[in-house]
Design a protein around this motif. Structure first.
Motif, PDB file in Angstrom:
ATOM      1  N   VAL A 182      29.219  19.979 155.981  1.00 51.66           N
ATOM      2  CA  VAL A 182      28.525  21.005 155.226  1.00 51.66           C
ATOM      3  C   VAL A 182      29.590  21.991 154.727  1.00 51.66           C
ATOM      4  N   LEU A 183      29.460  22.382 153.215  1.00 54.86           N
ATOM      5  CA  LEU A 183      30.393  23.157 152.669  1.00 54.86           C
ATOM      6  C   LEU A 183      29.670  24.423 152.091  1.00 54.86           C
ATOM      7  N   ARG A 184      29.386  25.495 152.659  1.00 54.38           N
ATOM      8  CA  ARG A 184      28.586  26.379 152.338  1.00 54.38           C
ATOM      9  C   ARG A 184      29.041  27.806 151.964  1.00 54.38           C
ATOM     10  N   GLY A 185      28.527  28.282 150.699  1.00 52.50           N
ATOM     11  CA  GLY A 185      28.952  29.834 150.453  1.00 52.50           C
ATOM     12  C   GLY A 185      30.643  30.151 150.281  1.00 52.50           C
ATOM     13  N   ASN A 186      31.204  29.056 149.798  1.00 52.23           N
ATOM     14  CA  ASN A 186      32.769  29.236 149.834  1.00 52.23           C
ATOM     15  C   ASN A 186      33.084  29.680 148.125  1.00 52.23           C
ATOM     16  N   HIS A 187      34.165  30.111 148.456  1.00 54.44           N
ATOM     17  CA  HIS A 187      34.942  30.471 146.791  1.00 54.44           C
ATOM     18  C   HIS A 187      36.223  29.808 146.995  1.00 54.44           C
ATOM     19  N   ILE A 188      36.423  28.596 145.975  1.00 52.16           N
ATOM     20  CA  ILE A 188      37.173  27.843 146.031  1.00 52.16           C
ATOM     21  C   ILE A 188      37.795  27.842 144.607  1.00 52.16           C
ATOM     22  N   VAL A 189      39.155  28.104 144.371  1.00 55.86           N
ATOM     23  CA  VAL A 189      39.785  28.222 143.085  1.00 55.86           C
ATOM     24  C   VAL A 189      41.213  27.558 143.037  1.00 55.86           C
ATOM     25  N   GLY A 190      41.600  26.879 142.067  1.00 52.31           N
ATOM     26  CA  GLY A 190      42.883  26.350 141.944  1.00 52.31           C
ATOM     27  C   GLY A 190      43.364  25.123 142.511  1.00 52.31           C
ATOM     28  N   PHE A 191      42.271  24.127 142.105  1.00 51.98           N
ATOM     29  CA  PHE A 191      42.768  22.995 142.670  1.00 51.98           C
ATOM     30  C   PHE A 191      42.227  22.053 141.625  1.00 51.98           C
ATOM     31  N   HIS A 192      42.985  20.560 141.437  1.00 51.64           N
ATOM     32  CA  HIS A 192      42.664  19.566 140.770  1.00 51.64           C
ATOM     33  C   HIS A 192      41.315  19.185 140.928  1.00 51.64           C
ATOM     34  N   ALA A 193      40.867  18.849 141.991  1.00 51.91           N
ATOM     35  CA  ALA A 193      39.696  18.215 142.606  1.00 51.91           C
ATOM     36  C   ALA A 193      39.233  19.100 143.778  1.00 51.91           C
ATOM     37  N   SER A 194      38.756  20.253 143.889  1.00 53.50           N
ATOM     38  CA  SER A 194      38.383  20.926 144.806  1.00 53.50           C
ATOM     39  C   SER A 194      37.856  20.199 146.253  1.00 53.50           C
ATOM     40  N   VAL A 195      36.809  19.249 145.959  1.00 54.61           N
ATOM     41  CA  VAL A 195      36.349  18.447 146.728  1.00 54.61           C
ATOM     42  C   VAL A 195      36.337  17.017 146.546  1.00 54.61           C
ATOM     43  N   LYS A 196      37.283  16.176 147.375  1.00 53.39           N
ATOM     44  CA  LYS A 196      37.231  14.623 146.990  1.00 53.39           C
ATOM     45  C   LYS A 196      36.645  14.067 148.449  1.00 53.39           C
ATOM     46  N   GLY A 197      36.177  12.821 148.166  1.00 51.26           N
ATOM     47  CA  GLY A 197      35.627  11.994 148.955  1.00 51.26           C
ATOM     48  C   GLY A 197      35.894  10.533 148.814  1.00 51.26           C
ATOM     49  N   ASN A 198      36.392   9.936 149.764  1.00 56.07           N
ATOM     50  CA  ASN A 198      36.733   8.653 149.830  1.00 56.07           C
ATOM     51  C   ASN A 198      36.423   7.992 151.151  1.00 56.07           C
ATOM     52  N   PRO A 199      36.234   6.404 151.114  1.00 55.66           N
ATOM     53  CA  PRO A 199      36.316   5.541 152.307  1.00 55.66           C
ATOM     54  C   PRO A 199      37.443   5.509 152.853  1.00 55.66           C
ATOM     55  N   GLN A 200      37.535   5.475 154.353  1.00 48.21           N
ATOM     56  CA  GLN A 200      38.940   5.289 155.010  1.00 48.21           C
ATOM     57  C   GLN A 200      38.446   4.329 156.288  1.00 48.21           C
ATOM     58  N   LYS A 201      39.386   3.240 156.302  1.00 52.92           N
ATOM     59  CA  LYS A 201      39.190   2.132 157.476  1.00 52.92           C
ATOM     60  C   LYS A 201      37.632   1.595 157.336  1.00 52.92           C
ATOM     61  N   LYS A 202      37.206   1.374 156.000  1.00 55.05           N
ATOM     62  CA  LYS A 202      35.917   0.765 155.814  1.00 55.05           C
ATOM     63  C   LYS A 202      34.682   1.627 156.005  1.00 55.05           C
ATOM     64  N   LEU A 203      34.854   2.885 156.334  1.00 48.38           N
ATOM     65  CA  LEU A 203      33.950   3.870 156.624  1.00 48.38           C
ATOM     66  C   LEU A 203      34.027   4.739 155.529  1.00 48.38           C
ATOM     67  N   SER A 204      32.648   5.213 155.156  1.00 46.80           N
ATOM     68  CA  SER A 204      32.425   6.373 154.214  1.00 46.80           C
ATOM     69  C   SER A 204      31.617   7.346 154.666  1.00 46.80           C
ATOM     70  N   PRO A 205      32.058   8.660 154.586  1.00 48.12           N
ATOM     71  CA  PRO A 205      31.283   9.856 154.901  1.00 48.12           C
ATOM     72  C   PRO A 205      29.920   9.887 154.133  1.00 48.12           C
ATOM     73  N   ASP A 206      28.752  10.153 154.785  1.00 43.35           N
ATOM     74  CA  ASP A 206      27.317  10.127 154.628  1.00 43.35           C
ATOM     75  C   ASP A 206      26.873  11.565 154.608  1.00 43.35           C
ATOM     76  N   ASP A 207      25.937  11.715 154.041  1.00 39.32           N
ATOM     77  CA  ASP A 207      25.124  13.168 154.300  1.00 39.32           C
ATOM     78  C   ASP A 207      26.067  14.424 154.202  1.00 39.32           C
ATOM     79  N   VAL A 208      26.720  14.534 153.233  1.00 42.39           N
ATOM     80  CA  VAL A 208      27.491  15.550 153.012  1.00 42.39           C
ATOM     81  C   VAL A 208      26.671  16.634 152.032  1.00 42.39           C
ATOM     82  N   VAL A 209      26.582  17.891 152.626  1.00 37.03           N
ATOM     83  CA  VAL A 209      25.929  18.827 151.979  1.00 37.03           C
ATOM     84  C   VAL A 209      26.709  19.930 151.426  1.00 37.03           C
ATOM     85  N   ILE A 210      26.786  20.211 150.119  1.00 39.64           N
ATOM     86  CA  ILE A 210      27.701  21.153 149.068  1.00 39.64           C
ATOM     87  C   ILE A 210      26.676  22.247 148.666  1.00 39.64           C
ATOM     88  N   THR A 211      26.732  23.429 149.143  1.00 34.70           N
ATOM     89  CA  THR A 211      25.556  24.400 148.534  1.00 34.70           C
ATOM     90  C   THR A 211      26.076  25.821 148.514  1.00 34.70           C
TER      91      THR A 211
END
Length: 169
Positions: free
Chosen positions: A121-150
């Motif tokens: 969960v990413l909630r109520g953050n102030h994020i400035v100055g990144f190429h891609a502030s949030v990036k998601g990727n599979p790793q070792k054949k697993l992918s993150p699920d149920d990510v909340v960005i609000t």
């Protein structure tokens, strides 16, 4: 006369872990708190500036007891980095809330969410100055699920001088 022994077994539903606040006042204490975090821990940044390099997070929280990283006073607390990745998260049940995170000219990702990082969960953050502030990727054949960005603010206060892709999420 025969005696009978009667055994009673009590089965309790899983109880949430005991929550504890872990106060952080500097970079070494933040790194240590993340490295040894237990389910239900609430890592609380005290006011100040925290200049960080990459932090790999592999300690899992639990469904009924996520690990939280937050700032006591977000207006007086800042995380700064020029690392390619700031938080690389490969563990489930983490909450990042009320953080002010600033990236430098070479900063690609404030959060790289990979593999086992379900229920992040990413909630109520102030994020400035990144190429891609949030990036998601599979790793070792697993992918993150149920990510909340609000309730976050993601932006760049100037054009990014890079040949890399630039997208906020």
């Amino acid at each position: 006369m025969r005696s009978f022994l009667i055994f009673t077994i009590f089965i309790f539903p899983s109880m949430p872990a005991l929550a504890r606040d872990v106060t952080v006042t500097d970079v070494p204490s933040l790194q240590r708190a993340i490295k040894v975090a237990e389910p239900a821990d609430r890592i609380v940044l005290q006011p100040g500036r925290y200049r960080l390099n990459k932090i790999l997070i592999t300690r899992p929280g639990a469904a009924n007891a996520p690990i939280t990283l937050t700032a006591l006073n977000p207006a007086q607390t800042r995380i700064e980095t020029d690392a390619t990745e700031l938080f690389k998260l490969d563990a489930p049940y983490w909450v990042f809330e009320n953080l002010d995170i600033r990236g430098g000219k070479n900063a690609h990702h404030a959060f790289h969410i990979v593999g086992r990082a379900d229920n992040t969960v990413l909630r109520g953050n102030h994020i400035v100055g990144f190429h891609a502030s949030v990036k998601g990727n599979p790793q070792k054949k697993l992918s993150p699920d149920d990510v909340v960005i609000t309730g976050n603010a993601f932006y760049n206060d100037a054009p990014r001088k890079t040949a890399q892709p630039v997208t906020l999420i």
